[in-house]
Design an enzyme around this catalytic site. Sequence first.
Site, mmCIF file in Angstrom:
data_model
loop_
_atom_site.group_PDB
_atom_site.id
_atom_site.type_symbol
_atom_site.label_atom_id
_atom_site.label_comp_id
_atom_site.label_asym_id
_atom_site.label_seq_id
_atom_site.Cartn_x
_atom_site.Cartn_y
_atom_site.Cartn_z
ATOM 1 N N LEU A 197 59.005 -78.423 -5.196
ATOM 2 C CA LEU A 197 57.750 -78.907 -5.756
ATOM 3 C C LEU A 197 57.921 -79.064 -7.254
ATOM 4 C CD1 LEU A 197 55.155 -76.772 -3.743
ATOM 5 C CD2 LEU A 197 56.277 -78.919 -3.111
ATOM 6 N N ASP A 198 58.234 -80.275 -7.664
ATOM 7 C CA ASP A 198 58.572 -80.551 -9.056
ATOM 8 C C ASP A 198 57.350 -80.416 -9.963
ATOM 9 O OD1 ASP A 198 60.351 -81.750 -11.187
ATOM 10 O OD2 ASP A 198 58.767 -83.265 -11.116
ATOM 11 N N ALA A 199 57.515 -79.663 -11.048
ATOM 12 C CA ALA A 199 56.482 -79.536 -12.095
ATOM 13 C C ALA A 199 55.121 -79.166 -11.535
ATOM 14 C CB ALA A 199 56.384 -80.837 -12.890
ATOM 15 N N VAL A 200 55.115 -78.388 -10.459
ATOM 16 C CA VAL A 200 53.856 -78.115 -9.752
ATOM 17 C C VAL A 200 52.887 -77.290 -10.591
ATOM 18 C CG1 VAL A 200 54.684 -76.024 -8.596
ATOM 19 C CG2 VAL A 200 52.928 -77.434 -7.496
#
Length: 590
Positions: free
Chosen positions: A242-245
């Site tokens: 989950l990128d840059a969540v």
Amino acid sequence: MLQKTDGGDGLLERVLRHVEAIYHETPLSLPAAELAGELLQLMRLEDVNVSPQQHVNHWSQRDALVISYGDTLLREDEKPLVTLKHFLDTYGEGLLTGVHILPFYPWSSDDGFAVLDYSSVNEFLGTWEDVSDIAAQYDLMADLVINHCSSRSLWFENFLRGESPGRDYFFTASPDADLSDVVRPRTSPLLREVETSDGTRYVWCTFSHDQVDLDFRNPEVLKQFVSILRHYLDNGVRIFRLDAVAFLWKIPGTPCLNLEETHEVVRLLRTLVECARPDALLITETNIPNRENLSYFGNANEAHCVYNFSLPPLLVNTLVTGDCHHLKMWMMSMPPAQNGTAYFNFIASHDGIGLRPAEGLLSDEELDALVATMRHFGGHVSHRALENGESRPYEINISLFDALQGTTSGPDAWGVERFICAHAIMLALEGIPGIYIHSLLGTRNDYDRVEHSGQYRAINRHQWDYTALQEELSREHSSHARVFTHIKSLLDIRRQQSAFHPNATQFTLHLGTAIFGFWRQSIDRRQSVFCISNISDQAQQLALSDINLIGTDEWVDLLGGAHFQSRDEVVEMQPYQTLWITNAASQPGR
């Protein structure tokens, strides 16, 4: 790993609770129960009424992932994803159980993290069939770039035109709003002025003006990403990054970081994903201070894994200063991961060495000294904006091999040994290891890519001609072959030790500032491994009595093969030498 649930707490009820918690202060255009039902339909779970078993470890000491862009390896007349699989099959068989392929979708900037179309594979790289072929043999980690998408995507073009899908997909704010508390990882203006069919709007851009933040207050955005998750599952993806969540939910007047709604979205996605595939994993990419990062474990109900972001800056600092004090203090403060959760350990990545996770662990003076040393070794430094308009170093951009070419006194002859020492420490730590492909290959700084792209991060994103790489790896005395051979040997030894299970017991040893050590014990308590590294450029004396070896056991160094019979022995450790000392009786065949 699924259990039947009783009728009083079925999957629909659990998803409904997530939905109500996320939108507790946001008016919905449809009943919450209807939205919950639609999410289950999108994941094809509407007829499922099961619950995953909690606190189950879907990993072991055999697991290790390599991290790579889809086009890091290039061969003439062959799609890069095919070349990548050939590399995995040829050089990683039996050692690497998984691969994180960085964004392989069509993109407009940031080397893939400004996604144009989440449902497609970049045609230059290959096809979904190529992705599925890799997933059939390796645990595949893929990025869910969930916070933002490209300003040239169809969604954003529709936003400008006032059409669907996309019309209400992006977060906007007034330039007159109080945004002084917003935490930024960049120095660019937060808001971008655009002209739409409804007039002038100011869209929120946490990272760059080509990466426009999505508005999860609109449940249609949530539904889109649940649909994307299902699509990735169908193509074999097992691990979702989950990128840059941490930046997902925004409320002006707050830092807009790690808000409770963001945590609830992670909990919802976990519920959906693990009911669709019981061994699927969520890993949160949250490059933030250590305590905030750990919060994404939740109560073993959010991320299965969190990136151990404090490890890279602390370990690099340890090896260039020859002082392990801060690394040791951090290790002692880290809580053991509950069963069903694990740390994801890495010491190099496609980005750089993040400095925010070291804030509060290293002083400003120590961070400045680290930055100065990395600049001396050819690195660059990226900055982030502070509330007062000033900026602070955010990330060091350098290849790990060059970062460890010397100490604060300058380059020296111990570069390869120091580099291998870093990996010996990382591979023995509690958690699952992820090795950046350029660390596996000992790749140097790529200044040409920096000049060509204008991006500091490109320094550690070299593209190898695959034939040239094969030639390098076949040359016994090349630095690339030496690095690869050593790390391969470490991986081979690691996977055979039950004490290196990601959730096995870990205790920090106190052996002074020049020797860093910790003890691992297998879950069944049959095996102990004392992991001891000389992190200095001088030989060090290790008294075996200081590590409390049981005198009735025979002990052996897994790396060098030396046997120890007496607790009274003193071992001279060479600069950057690592010992993995285990009770010999725990080894196969004993």
